[in-house]
Design an enzyme around this catalytic site. Structure first.
Site, short mmCIF file in Angstrom:
data_model
loop_
_atom_site.label_atom_id
_atom_site.label_comp_id
_atom_site.label_asym_id
_atom_site.label_seq_id
_atom_site.Cartn_x
_atom_site.Cartn_y
_atom_site.Cartn_z
N ASP A 1 -8.00 -5.48 0.16
CA ASP A 1 -8.51 -6.32 -0.93
C ASP A 1 -8.12 -7.79 -0.80
O ASP A 1 -8.60 -8.61 -1.56
CB ASP A 1 -7.99 -5.78 -2.27
CG ASP A 1 -8.56 -4.41 -2.57
OD1 ASP A 1 -9.78 -4.25 -2.38
OD2 ASP A 1 -7.82 -3.52 -2.98
N HIS B 1 0.85 -1.19 0.00
CA HIS B 1 0.00 0.00 0.00
C HIS B 1 0.88 1.23 0.00
O HIS B 1 1.96 1.21 0.61
CB HIS B 1 -0.91 0.00 1.24
CG HIS B 1 -2.08 0.90 1.10
ND1 HIS B 1 -1.99 2.24 1.39
CD2 HIS B 1 -3.34 0.67 0.67
CE1 HIS B 1 -3.16 2.79 1.15
NE2 HIS B 1 -4.00 1.87 0.70
N1 CMC Z 1 4.18 -7.45 -4.78
C1 CMC Z 1 5.52 -7.41 -4.99
N2 CMC Z 1 6.24 -6.28 -4.85
C2 CMC Z 1 5.60 -5.15 -4.51
C3 CMC Z 1 4.22 -5.14 -4.28
C4 CMC Z 1 3.50 -6.35 -4.42
N3 CMC Z 1 2.17 -6.38 -4.23
N4 CMC Z 1 3.83 -3.88 -3.95
C5 CMC Z 1 4.95 -3.14 -3.97
N5 CMC Z 1 6.01 -3.91 -4.29
C6 CMC Z 1 7.41 -3.48 -4.37
C7 CMC Z 1 7.69 -2.70 -5.66
O1 CMC Z 1 8.13 -3.53 -6.69
C8 CMC Z 1 8.72 -1.70 -5.21
O2 CMC Z 1 9.96 -2.35 -5.20
P1 CMC Z 1 11.32 -1.50 -5.51
O3 CMC Z 1 11.41 -0.46 -4.45
O4 CMC Z 1 12.39 -2.54 -5.45
O5 CMC Z 1 11.13 -0.93 -6.88
C9 CMC Z 1 8.35 -1.40 -3.75
O6 CMC Z 1 7.62 -2.56 -3.29
C10 CMC Z 1 7.47 -0.17 -3.60
O7 CMC Z 1 6.36 -0.30 -4.49
P2 CMC Z 1 5.74 0.91 -5.28
O8 CMC Z 1 5.00 0.40 -6.48
O9 CMC Z 1 6.79 1.95 -5.52
O10 CMC Z 1 4.72 1.45 -4.20
P3 CMC Z 1 3.45 2.32 -4.46
O11 CMC Z 1 3.15 2.99 -3.20
O12 CMC Z 1 3.62 3.17 -5.66
O13 CMC Z 1 2.31 1.22 -4.80
C11 CMC Z 1 0.54 -0.29 -4.61
C12 CMC Z 1 1.35 0.82 -3.92
C13 CMC Z 1 -0.70 -0.61 -3.78
C14 CMC Z 1 0.06 0.19 -6.00
C15 CMC Z 1 1.43 -1.55 -4.76
O14 CMC Z 1 1.82 -2.02 -3.49
C16 CMC Z 1 0.73 -2.66 -5.55
O15 CMC Z 1 0.78 -2.65 -6.79
N6 CMC Z 1 0.06 -3.63 -4.84
C17 CMC Z 1 -0.70 -4.66 -5.51
C18 CMC Z 1 -2.06 -4.10 -5.92
C19 CMC Z 1 -2.99 -3.91 -4.75
O16 CMC Z 1 -3.15 -4.78 -3.91
N7 CMC Z 1 -3.69 -2.77 -4.72
C20 CMC Z 1 -4.69 -2.45 -3.71
C21 CMC Z 1 -4.29 -1.32 -2.82
S1 CMC Z 1 -5.33 -1.16 -1.36
C22 CMC Z 1 -6.90 -0.73 -1.92
C23 CMC Z 1 -6.97 0.48 -2.74
O17 CMC Z 1 -6.23 1.44 -2.55
O18 CMC Z 1 -7.85 0.54 -3.58
#
Ligand code: CMC
Length: 434
Positions: free
Chosen positions: A368, A310
């Site tokens: 989720d 998140h």
């Molecule tokens: N699985 C594997 N690696 C992950 C994941 C994951 N689910 N989420 C983040 N990472 C890694 C990512 O690759 C990155 O690694 P690095 O620093 O080496 O590049 C690091 O963790 C930080 O991730 P980010 O994408 O820069 O973080 P963000 O804050 O931009 O993204 C997120 C947040 C929710 C989009 C992301 O964690 C994600 O894609 N999760 C899976 C989708 C998900 O479950 N979404 C629902 C969110 S909660 C409900 C809502 O808001 O609607």
């Protein structure tokens, strides 16, 4: 928000010039540096794609401490609201800042239930969609189309009209969501029953058929209501920010909420609940978990563990805890003893939470992760999961939409950019281009 005597000094190392920037503090949470005059005074913009360090507005609605895993609506912890309150009461709290007293609650429920039906002509819109249309595609269309039906609640400068628009949106979302569901099934639309509670009414419209009596299961109705509470608001997430940005141009409320729905649909946001279930089904059995975790950690693989991670929470999402408990209650009520999906989910959570990659990056299950298992057990197809999220999040969207009008400064949202394209050049006639 108050401006403190505290300032932060910005120094341009190239010229040695420096500027003092005011610091503002909220009631809790990190202070913010006020950069509203930055460009005028310094000639610099700030660059923050994804708004990872930028506060876009002042808000009194929801507070999240992502490090501690705290979520408060108007000061009340989410777990307490899920346990002791109900969805319409939470919607009132988000909107007005306080829990309603008994008279206010009665009046609020009356105002919402009065608007549960949709204009009969709106139902003809559904026939324009293919039966296999994704219900979120239908929701984007029909919620936007409300703008064409309720002209007496589209004047955003009229407080009374704004209030009625909020009532209509909260009231009609379950009706439209159930219609989208029924349309896919090829079953007749079911009119709302205002004697039922909000969650009961939704289940009734979604699952009853004219040919048989429908008995509402109180455990499932309570679970549905809890799921709605858990999704009601989450401060400045992508869809809420979309609603605020769309509204900042003066667009009508129905169009703004339709914009929020489109943003919510993406798998990085509300679409994740559908993606989680697809992922769990693909995993199939526990012995494939190590392989899936390996893929999620692989930099060369775009696969992510859905329902994990998140932007704000760097701890267990407090909504996921309640969701996990609700999941157990629903499966027990339905007599599902060993749900392979739940078992896979719990094992996946266990493995991921012990893995250095997830520990270092502070990736925990989010809201989720478990919701899809419950919704599937209740009889909803995967394509409806994000629709239910949109239904509930409407309470938050309209609260933020209203809050925006109470701000002293009414400004159209207009981010700037770091331009990296071509600099000015002369047009080249077609016959001289190589
Ligand atoms: N699985 C594997 N690696 C992950 C994941 C994951 N689910 N989420 C983040 N990472 C890694 C990512 O690759 C990155 O690694 P690095 O620093 O080496 O590049 C690091 O963790 C930080 O991730 P980010 O994408 O820069 O973080 P963000 O804050 O931009 O993204 C997120 C947040 C929710 C989009 C992301 O964690 C994600 O894609 N999760 C899976 C989708 C998900 O479950 N979404 C629902 C969110 S909660 C409900 C809502 O808001 O609607």
């Amino acid at each position: 928000m108050t401006t403190t005597p505290h300032t932060v000094t910005l120094t341009d190392d190239a010229t040695g010039r420096s500027w003092k920037l005011p610091v503002m503090e909220g009631s809790t949470g990190p202070n913010v540096i006020d950069i509203r005059k930055l460009y005028g005074e310094t000639g610099f913009f700030t660059h923050d794609p994804g708004f990872t360090s930028t506060s876009s507005c002042e808000s009194k609605i929801t507070f999240i401490d992502g490090d501690k895993g705290i979520l408060l609506h108007r000061g009340y912890p989410i777990a307490e609201l899920a346990e002791k309150s109900d969805f319409l009461e939470v919607a009132y709290l988000l909107q007005f800042g306080e829990l309603p007293d008994p008279v206010q609650k009665k009046e609020w429920i009356k105002n919402i239930t009065y608007h549960t039906m949709v204009h009969e002509q709106l139902s003809t819109f559904f026939n324009g969609f293919r039966r296999d249309a994704h219900p979120m595609a239908i929701m984007c269309g029909v919620v936007g189309a409300l703008s064409a039906f309720y002209h007496d609640s589209t004047d955003i400068h009229d407080e009374n009209q704004r209030e009625i628009a909020c009532h209509r949106l909260i009231a009609k979302m379950p009706t439209l969501a159930a219609m989208a569901f029924k349309f896919a099934l090829g079953q007749p639309f079911v009119y709302p029953q205002n004697s039922l509670s909000y969650a009961e009414n939704f289940l009734y419209m979604a699952f009853s058929v004219p040919a048989e009596p429908y008995r509402i299961n109180p455990v499932l109705a309570r679970a549905m209501d809890k799921i709605f509470i858990l999704h009601a608001d989450h401060e400045q997430n992508a869809s809420t920010s979309t609603v605020r940005l769309a509204s900042s141009s003066g667009a009508n409320p129905f169009a703004c909420i339709a914009a929020g729905i489109t943003s919510l649909w993406g798998p990085a946001h509300g679409g994740a609940n559908e993606a989680v279930l697809k992922m769990l089904m693909e995993i199939g059995s526990k012995d494939r978990i190590p392989e899936i975790v390996r893929r999620a950690k692989d930099k060369n693989d775009s696969f992510r563990l859905m329902g994990f991670g998140h932007r704000v929470y760097k701890n267990y999402d407090p909504r996921a805890k309640v969701m996990q408990q609700t999941c157990r209650e629903v499966l027990a009520e339905l007599g599902i003893k060993n749900d392979p999906l739940l078992e896979t989910a719990m094992e996946l959570e266990r493995v991921a939470l012990q893995d250095d990659y997830f520990i270092e990056k502070k990736l925990y299950p989010n809201v989720d992760f478990y919701s899809g298992i419950i919704l599937r057990a209740m009889g909803f197809p995967m394509s409806m999961f994000t629709v239910l999220f949109a239904l509930a999040r409407t309470a938050g969207w309209v609260a933020h939409w209203q809050e925006q009008f109470r701000e002293k400064e009414q400004k159209i949202g207009r981010p700037r950019q770091l331009y990296t394209g071509a600099v000015e050049r002369s047009f080249v006639p077609l016959d001289q281009r190589k």
